[in-house]
Design a protein around this motif. Sequence first.
Motif, PDB file in Angstrom:
ATOM      1  N   UNK A  43       0.834  -1.206   0.000  1.00 11.37           N
ATOM      2  CA  UNK A  43       0.000   0.000   0.000  1.00 11.37           C
ATOM      3  C   UNK A  43       0.865   1.252   0.000  1.00 11.37           C
ATOM      4  N   UNK A  44       1.952   1.230   0.759  1.00  8.28           N
ATOM      5  CA  UNK A  44       2.850   2.374   0.769  1.00  8.28           C
ATOM      6  C   UNK A  44       3.449   2.607  -0.609  1.00  8.28           C
ATOM      7  N   UNK A  45       3.883   1.540  -1.276  1.00  8.44           N
ATOM      8  CA  UNK A  45       4.433   1.683  -2.618  1.00  8.44           C
ATOM      9  C   UNK A  45       3.384   2.227  -3.585  1.00  8.44           C
ATOM     10  N   UNK A  46       2.148   1.747  -3.467  1.00  4.58           N
ATOM     11  CA  UNK A  46       1.084   2.212  -4.374  1.00  4.58           C
ATOM     12  C   UNK A  46       0.724   3.666  -4.114  1.00  4.58           C
ATOM     13  N   UNK A  47       0.882   4.112  -2.883  1.00  4.79           N
ATOM     14  CA  UNK A  47       0.700   5.545  -2.609  1.00  4.79           C
ATOM     15  C   UNK A  47       1.815   6.351  -3.268  1.00  4.79           C
ATOM     16  N   UNK A  48       3.039   5.828  -3.201  1.00  4.54           N
ATOM     17  CA  UNK A  48       4.181   6.563  -3.740  1.00  4.54           C
ATOM     18  C   UNK A  48       4.122   6.708  -5.253  1.00  4.54           C
ATOM     19  N   UNK A  49       3.475   5.754  -5.949  1.00  8.32           N
ATOM     20  CA  UNK A  49       3.362   5.928  -7.405  1.00  8.32           C
ATOM     21  C   UNK A  49       1.981   6.414  -7.835  1.00  8.32           C
ATOM     22  N   UNK A  50       1.134   6.745  -6.856  1.00 11.84           N
ATOM     23  CA  UNK A  50      -0.151   7.357  -7.170  1.00 11.84           C
ATOM     24  C   UNK A  50      -1.254   6.387  -7.551  1.00 11.84           C
ATOM     25  N   UNK A  51      -1.052   5.091  -7.337  1.00 12.50           N
ATOM     26  CA  UNK A  51      -2.114   4.126  -7.632  1.00 12.50           C
ATOM     27  C   UNK A  51      -3.174   4.104  -6.541  1.00 12.50           C
ATOM     28  N   UNK A  52      -2.793   4.496  -5.327  1.00 13.39           N
ATOM     29  CA  UNK A  52      -3.735   4.573  -4.210  1.00 13.39           C
ATOM     30  C   UNK A  52      -3.695   5.987  -3.663  1.00 13.39           C
ATOM     31  N   UNK A  53      -4.860   6.623  -3.588  1.00 15.62           N
ATOM     32  CA  UNK A  53      -4.959   7.971  -3.026  1.00 15.62           C
ATOM     33  C   UNK A  53      -5.184   7.857  -1.516  1.00 15.62           C
ATOM     34  N   UNK A  54      -4.371   8.518  -0.712  1.00 14.58           N
ATOM     35  CA  UNK A  54      -4.544   8.429   0.741  1.00 14.58           C
ATOM     36  C   UNK A  54      -5.914   8.938   1.197  1.00 14.58           C
ATOM     37  N   UNK A  55      -6.438   8.323   2.232  1.00 17.53           N
ATOM     38  CA  UNK A  55      -7.651   8.821   2.862  1.00 17.53           C
ATOM     39  C   UNK A  55      -7.374  10.167   3.516  1.00 17.53           C
ATOM     40  N   UNK A  56      -6.187  10.290   4.084  1.00 13.47           N
ATOM     41  CA  UNK A  56      -5.736  11.571   4.632  1.00 13.47           C
ATOM     42  C   UNK A  56      -4.216  11.626   4.528  1.00 13.47           C
ATOM     43  N   UNK A  57      -3.670  12.824   4.640  1.00  5.74           N
ATOM     44  CA  UNK A  57      -2.236  13.000   4.498  1.00  5.74           C
ATOM     45  C   UNK A  57      -1.851  13.286   3.052  1.00  5.74           C
ATOM     46  N   UNK A  58      -0.559  13.506   2.815  1.00  6.75           N
ATOM     47  CA  UNK A  58      -0.069  13.879   1.487  1.00  6.75           C
ATOM     48  C   UNK A  58       1.112  13.009   1.062  1.00  6.75           C
ATOM     49  N   UNK A  67       1.546  14.941  -5.351  1.00  9.84           N
ATOM     50  CA  UNK A  67       1.419  14.218  -6.624  1.00  9.84           C
ATOM     51  C   UNK A  67      -0.024  14.079  -7.075  1.00  9.84           C
ATOM     52  N   UNK A  68      -0.972  14.306  -6.171  1.00 13.15           N
ATOM     53  CA  UNK A  68      -2.395  14.221  -6.515  1.00 13.15           C
ATOM     54  C   UNK A  68      -3.011  15.587  -6.796  1.00 13.15           C
ATOM     55  N   UNK A  69      -2.162  16.590  -6.987  1.00 13.29           N
ATOM     56  CA  UNK A  69      -2.667  17.948  -7.202  1.00 13.29           C
ATOM     57  C   UNK A  69      -3.525  18.051  -8.451  1.00 13.29           C
ATOM     58  N   UNK A  70      -3.186  17.306  -9.501  1.00 16.81           N
ATOM     59  CA  UNK A  70      -3.963  17.312 -10.737  1.00 16.81           C
ATOM     60  C   UNK A  70      -3.612  16.065 -11.539  1.00 16.81           C
ATOM     61  N   UNK A  71      -4.426  15.783 -12.555  1.00 15.35           N
ATOM     62  CA  UNK A  71      -4.161  14.633 -13.418  1.00 15.35           C
ATOM     63  C   UNK A  71      -2.833  14.794 -14.149  1.00 15.35           C
ATOM     64  N   UNK A  72      -2.507  16.013 -14.556  1.00 12.47           N
ATOM     65  CA  UNK A  72      -1.257  16.261 -15.276  1.00 12.47           C
ATOM     66  C   UNK A  72      -0.049  16.027 -14.368  1.00 12.47           C
ATOM     67  N   UNK A  77       4.462  12.524 -12.647  1.00 12.53           N
ATOM     68  CA  UNK A  77       5.090  11.774 -11.554  1.00 12.53           C
ATOM     69  C   UNK A  77       5.265  10.312 -11.946  1.00 12.53           C
ATOM     70  N   UNK A  78       4.260   9.731 -12.560  1.00 10.84           N
ATOM     71  CA  UNK A  78       4.359   8.326 -12.952  1.00 10.84           C
ATOM     72  C   UNK A  78       5.380   8.114 -14.066  1.00 10.84           C
TER      73      UNK A  78
END
Length: 264
Positions: A43-58, A67-72, A77-78
Amino acid sequence: MLDLDNVTVRYANRVTALEDASAAFPQGQFIVLLGPSGAGKSTMLRCLNGLVRPTSGKVRSEREGDIFASAAVLRRHRQQTGMIFQQHHLIGRLTALQNVLMGRLAFHGTFRSMLPLPRADRLVAIEALDRVGLGDRALHRADQLSGGQQQRVGIARALAQRPAAILADEPVASLDPATADKVLALLHRICREDGITAVVSLHQVELARRYGDRIYGLADGRIVFDGAGQTLCGASLDRIYGPSLKTSVQPGQSQPPLKMAKTA
């Protein structure tokens, strides 16, 4: 530079996979995530590459910020983040070169990627195969290669992205111990040479100690250990793997106990 800032991930079934996780991944360091299955490493790795969006935190990168600021931003990042998987995720009927070229697809639009990629991309892929010692296997089908060779193709595919970071999810779990050591040594050397940040999840305590500049130990979705490999002692392993797996591992001991190996 990547970092997690108080990241929590809760899934729809109310399972908390990560809780208040804060971790830094400086540029050029080789960082190991250690812990039992279900501890939160993937899960940590998937957060780092943007596959999982955190429930809270950045989740932040030095280049892009959140990295989740926008689709672009997430797409860029990916592009800069290579992935290596436990089961290689190669297409067996394609050649090693064709598999490595898939690391270049993110740099082309959907329609352009349906056509043969430019010569420049082929040169990048061939160079990546040379880096992992498989230049002479470029035109061999992936399913004709050994497990260790297939994982080296996976490393070459990640390198073809010219990444700033490589995330590897148990990349040597399916390999025998000798091959696992060789593959991890190769990845470690290349990341050192290129200044690539590597975040690698492992089960093997000995390999974590040998190659990790820094180790994050996870248990039940929380970071319970943060330190250099030489500080990973029996008490630290007890916090990571739980009191039911008491060990006699001492600093400098090279082999994890048999009971720990079974848990992995």
